[in-house]
Design a protein around this motif. Structure first.
Motif: not given
Length: 142
Positions: A17-19, A25-26, A83-86, A125-127
């Motif tokens: 979806a893009g950056t 984070p959820t 990758p970074p988690m945020t 797509h965020i951890p």
């Protein structure tokens, strides 16, 4: 050199979806777990094509963009560190996205030793927090 290839029926699921900028984070349940059903750590693959089967406990799988509590979708990390988690998980040959909610995928890797790790991402797509990540396994492709 051929490097990870997800076959056409799964390729559409890798669209990203893009950056976006760093995000909150959820939340995820503390007991959630993502794991490999197959391959196992140490598996030797004859030929570069193989199925990756992904498991998830105490959460549900939902396509990207689906805002349902305690759900997410799989990402396969190949020969890379998390990758970074945020931030959104990158979408490239080392970070495969399964945003349609897939739990298995046909992958192709070149001969050699490779590491694989699963990381669950939220609707963007965020951890999650805490991150839902498998242990890193090593496979060999002949």
């Amino acid at each position: 050199m051929r490097f990870p290839l997800v076959f056409p029926l799964l390729l559409a699921a890798t669209l990203h979806a893009g950056t976006t900028a760093a995000a909150t984070p959820t939340p995820a349940p503390e007991n959630a777990q993502v794991y490999f059903i197959w391959p196992h750590d140490g598996t030797v693959i004859n030929g570069g094509k193989f199925w990756v089967r992904m498991g998830l406990r105490n959460m549900g799988v939902a396509p990207k963009g689906t805002a349902v509590t305690h759900t997410g979708h799989h990402h396969l990390l190949i020969d890379t560190d998390p990758p970074p988690m945020t931030e959104p998980i990158p979408n490239d040959r080392n970070h495969l996205h399964f945003g349609a909610g897939e739990t298995e995928a046909r992958v192709e890797l070149p001969p050699g030793t490779h590491t694989l790790q699963l990381l669950l991402g939220d609707k963007d797509h965020i951890p999650h927090a805490p991150p839902i990540m498998s242990k890193k396994i090593t496979i060999t492709v002949r």
